[in-house]
Design an enzyme around this catalytic site. Sequence first.
Site, PDB file in Angstrom:
ATOM      1  N   LYS A 265     -48.426 -11.954  92.124  1.00  0.00           N
ATOM      2  CA  LYS A 265     -49.044 -10.674  92.513  1.00  0.00           C
ATOM      3  C   LYS A 265     -48.406 -10.037  93.733  1.00  0.00           C
ATOM      4  O   LYS A 265     -48.433  -8.809  93.891  1.00  0.00           O
ATOM      5  CB  LYS A 265     -50.539 -10.879  92.698  1.00  0.00           C
TER       6      LYS A 265
ATOM      7  N   LYS B 290     -55.089 -12.534  99.773  1.00  0.00           N
ATOM      8  CA  LYS B 290     -55.045 -12.809  98.330  1.00  0.00           C
ATOM      9  C   LYS B 290     -53.947 -13.814  98.005  1.00  0.00           C
ATOM     10  O   LYS B 290     -52.858 -13.746  98.575  1.00  0.00           O
ATOM     11  CB  LYS B 290     -54.771 -11.520  97.547  1.00  0.00           C
TER      12      LYS B 290
ATOM     13  N   GLU C  13     -53.982  -7.409 102.135  1.00  0.00           N
ATOM     14  CA  GLU C  13     -54.280  -6.008 101.822  1.00  0.00           C
ATOM     15  C   GLU C  13     -55.451  -5.566 102.679  1.00  0.00           C
ATOM     16  O   GLU C  13     -56.325  -6.373 103.013  1.00  0.00           O
ATOM     17  CB  GLU C  13     -54.698  -5.849 100.342  1.00  0.00           C
TER      18      GLU C  13
ATOM     19  N   HIS D  26     -63.359  -0.745  89.426  1.00  0.00           N
ATOM     20  CA  HIS D  26     -62.240  -1.401  88.761  1.00  0.00           C
ATOM     21  C   HIS D  26     -61.876  -0.564  87.536  1.00  0.00           C
ATOM     22  O   HIS D  26     -62.652  -0.483  86.593  1.00  0.00           O
ATOM     23  CB  HIS D  26     -62.652  -2.823  88.350  1.00  0.00           C
TER      24      HIS D  26
ATOM     25  N   LYS E  91     -66.627 -10.072  83.681  1.00  0.00           N
ATOM     26  CA  LYS E  91     -67.009  -8.737  83.235  1.00  0.00           C
ATOM     27  C   LYS E  91     -68.205  -8.833  82.289  1.00  0.00           C
ATOM     28  O   LYS E  91     -68.249  -9.707  81.421  1.00  0.00           O
ATOM     29  CB  LYS E  91     -65.827  -8.067  82.534  1.00  0.00           C
TER      30      LYS E  91
ATOM     31  N   GLU F   1     -53.914  -2.698  86.406  1.00  0.00           N
ATOM     32  CA  GLU F   1     -55.221  -2.612  87.075  1.00  0.00           C
ATOM     33  C   GLU F   1     -55.138  -1.844  88.379  1.00  0.00           C
ATOM     34  O   GLU F   1     -54.208  -2.061  89.166  1.00  0.00           O
ATOM     35  CB  GLU F   1     -55.725  -4.020  87.435  1.00  0.00           C
TER      36      GLU F   1
ATOM     37  N   ARG G 260     -51.005  -9.526  78.956  1.00  0.00           N
ATOM     38  CA  ARG G 260     -51.614 -10.068  77.734  1.00  0.00           C
ATOM     39  C   ARG G 260     -52.490  -8.991  77.101  1.00  0.00           C
ATOM     40  O   ARG G 260     -52.734  -7.951  77.713  1.00  0.00           O
ATOM     41  CB  ARG G 260     -52.521 -11.247  78.104  1.00  0.00           C
TER      42      ARG G 260
ATOM     43  N   VAL H  15     -59.650  -9.159  76.618  1.00  0.00           N
ATOM     44  CA  VAL H  15     -60.899  -9.217  75.851  1.00  0.00           C
ATOM     45  C   VAL H  15     -61.361  -7.801  75.494  1.00  0.00           C
ATOM     46  O   VAL H  15     -61.719  -7.509  74.349  1.00  0.00           O
ATOM     47  CB  VAL H  15     -62.005  -9.937  76.674  1.00  0.00           C
TER      48      VAL H  15
ATOM     49  N   ARG I 273     -70.148  -7.780  76.644  1.00  0.00           N
ATOM     50  CA  ARG I 273     -69.700  -9.142  76.326  1.00  0.00           C
ATOM     51  C   ARG I 273     -70.943 -10.004  76.270  1.00  0.00           C
ATOM     52  O   ARG I 273     -71.615 -10.194  77.294  1.00  0.00           O
ATOM     53  CB  ARG I 273     -68.836  -9.693  77.455  1.00  0.00           C
TER      54      ARG I 273
HETATM   55  C1  MV4 Z   1     -59.697  -6.105  96.242  1.00  0.00           C
HETATM   56  C2  MV4 Z   1     -60.980  -5.676  96.627  1.00  0.00           C
HETATM   57  C3  MV4 Z   1     -61.080  -4.927  97.783  1.00  0.00           C
HETATM   58  N1  MV4 Z   1     -59.981  -4.652  98.508  1.00  0.00           N
HETATM   59  N2  MV4 Z   1     -58.622  -5.774  96.996  1.00  0.00           N
HETATM   60  C4  MV4 Z   1     -61.065  -9.001  92.725  1.00  0.00           C
HETATM   61  C5  MV4 Z   1     -60.230  -9.738  91.726  1.00  0.00           C
HETATM   62  C6  MV4 Z   1     -58.859  -9.179  91.801  1.00  0.00           C
HETATM   63  N3  MV4 Z   1     -58.474  -8.717  90.499  1.00  0.00           N
HETATM   64  C7  MV4 Z   1     -58.909  -8.083  92.793  1.00  0.00           C
HETATM   65  N4  MV4 Z   1     -60.232  -8.023  93.331  1.00  0.00           N
HETATM   66  C8  MV4 Z   1     -60.552  -7.232  94.385  1.00  0.00           C
HETATM   67  N5  MV4 Z   1     -59.499  -6.843  95.137  1.00  0.00           N
HETATM   68  C9  MV4 Z   1     -58.783  -5.082  98.095  1.00  0.00           C
HETATM   69  N6  MV4 Z   1     -57.711  -4.792  98.834  1.00  0.00           N
HETATM   70  C10 MV4 Z   1     -62.071  -6.035  95.839  1.00  0.00           C
HETATM   71  C11 MV4 Z   1     -61.860  -6.817  94.709  1.00  0.00           C
HETATM   72  C12 MV4 Z   1     -63.046  -7.135  93.962  1.00  0.00           C
HETATM   73  C13 MV4 Z   1     -63.202  -6.724  92.652  1.00  0.00           C
HETATM   74  C14 MV4 Z   1     -62.198  -6.024  91.985  1.00  0.00           C
HETATM   75  C15 MV4 Z   1     -62.346  -5.633  90.695  1.00  0.00           C
HETATM   76  C16 MV4 Z   1     -63.531  -5.902  90.041  1.00  0.00           C
HETATM   77  C17 MV4 Z   1     -64.534  -6.618  90.668  1.00  0.00           C
HETATM   78  C18 MV4 Z   1     -64.376  -7.034  91.977  1.00  0.00           C
HETATM   79  C19 MV4 Z   1     -65.403  -7.741  92.584  1.00  0.00           C
HETATM   80  C20 MV4 Z   1     -65.230  -8.152  93.865  1.00  0.00           C
HETATM   81  C21 MV4 Z   1     -64.047  -7.858  94.554  1.00  0.00           C
END
Ligand code: MV4
Length: 453
Positions: free
Chosen positions: A116, A158, A200, A208, A237, A275, A292, A295, A338
Amino acid sequence: MFRRILIANRGEIAQRIIRACRELGVETVAVYSEADADALYLRQADETICIGKAASAESYLDIPSIISAAEIADVDAIHPGYGFLAENAHFAEVCKSCQIGFIGPDPEVIASVGDKSRAREIAMAAKVPVVPGSPGAVKDDVEAARLAQEIGYPIMIKAASGGGGKGMRVASNEPSLKNQMRAAQNEAKAAFGDDTVYLEKFVERPRHVEVQILADNEGNVIHLGERDCSVQRRHQKLIEESPSAALTPKLRDKLGATAVRMAKAANYVNAGTVEFLLDKDNNFYFIEVNARIQVEHTVTEMVTGVDLIQEQIRIASGQPLRFKQKDIQLRGHAIECRINAEDPARNFQPSPGTLTAFVPPGGPGVRVDSHCYSGYRIPPNYDSMIGKLLVHRNTRDEAIRTMLRALDEFVIEGVASTIPLQREILKHADFKSGGHDTGFIERWFSSHGRENG
Ligand code: MV4
């Protein structure tokens, strides 16, 4: 076109891939573990091969067993589905060296977007907006503290190999950053065998939003609109929809074009997802590429009319894309629930067991993708998805009403399911208004004191 493919997966996605193959006239070889001997998808495949024991590591994740099955059955290609080996660059490499097609991107691409921190660097080089943060991986907490000072707190740490929220930590100040960095590194090392982390700026209350793309071997890349997956709990999800209630047509075009730019910069081929996080001022930031089929690909199928699994197979067999961007029209609104065999009243405790009754809903605008049937025993060894319930209607309000009707019709007996919670969510003012963010479920649960059941 391929003559015969092997499906290196189980359950609803194995069935979904078999359906696509039958329509394409491609023969199917299904594999199964000892726990899946009575699965429905095995009756729908042309040939079945047992690949090992119930434990995933000894069956669906066992590369030698799967390659042996592919050699014995003499297939042209393998479809990995989602989960298991779907984003395993080594597996894609082994397929290549055995001259078996892999229905997904090249191993090098899986590896580069799977890191990532590297994906972030590719995005920055392509002028794809990213969350302000470290230029690449951070080597130690001294460098992290210096960078965090420039970026500004709160900071999110991260894991470069992360996923599903593992190896992710928030820090509000420098002493906390040092602790959280160590915690993130330890968690990442244990989960992924790699303690690389990057920083970040923490985005408050993001949505999202992810963009579906299709890319062929001739450099053609198109997007198929977005999915809003903001209704999650602990990175699982619960409800996905397309289009996102948060986007205007203008912003949608911009997001789509950005996803296409990212896919091109990563040399991405096949179906993939880009994303983004969307902040409260509608700024969007790239976060990850999923190499990929996902779902929730089904919600995109409903609004575009494109069969994404068929397109994946066509692309992997060397065919060019059959659509140009202007051919993709988004029609109406699709929502997916889901349905998991988990008890929301007991902290989402998995509830495997026998489905004493299973009667899926139907009628106008309803689609159910499920591998289940009355009398089927959901094994405890894998994820607990019972199936996906989708609706497609002209408007979001109509889709919500149809989904409530379909959830009411759905008969699932013998195991607990997430249906009662999904009904509540669909009736919640924050969801109905479309103004919800990724913190919606957790805030709601804590306000009800339900987070520990
Ligand atoms: C973040 C964020 C806030 N700020 N990055 C969660 C999993 C990963 N795919 C990225 N995620 C997040 N990244 C920054 N810089 C908050 C999340 C996050 C989140 C993102 C997407 C869907 C649900 C979430 C639930 C909690 C935190």
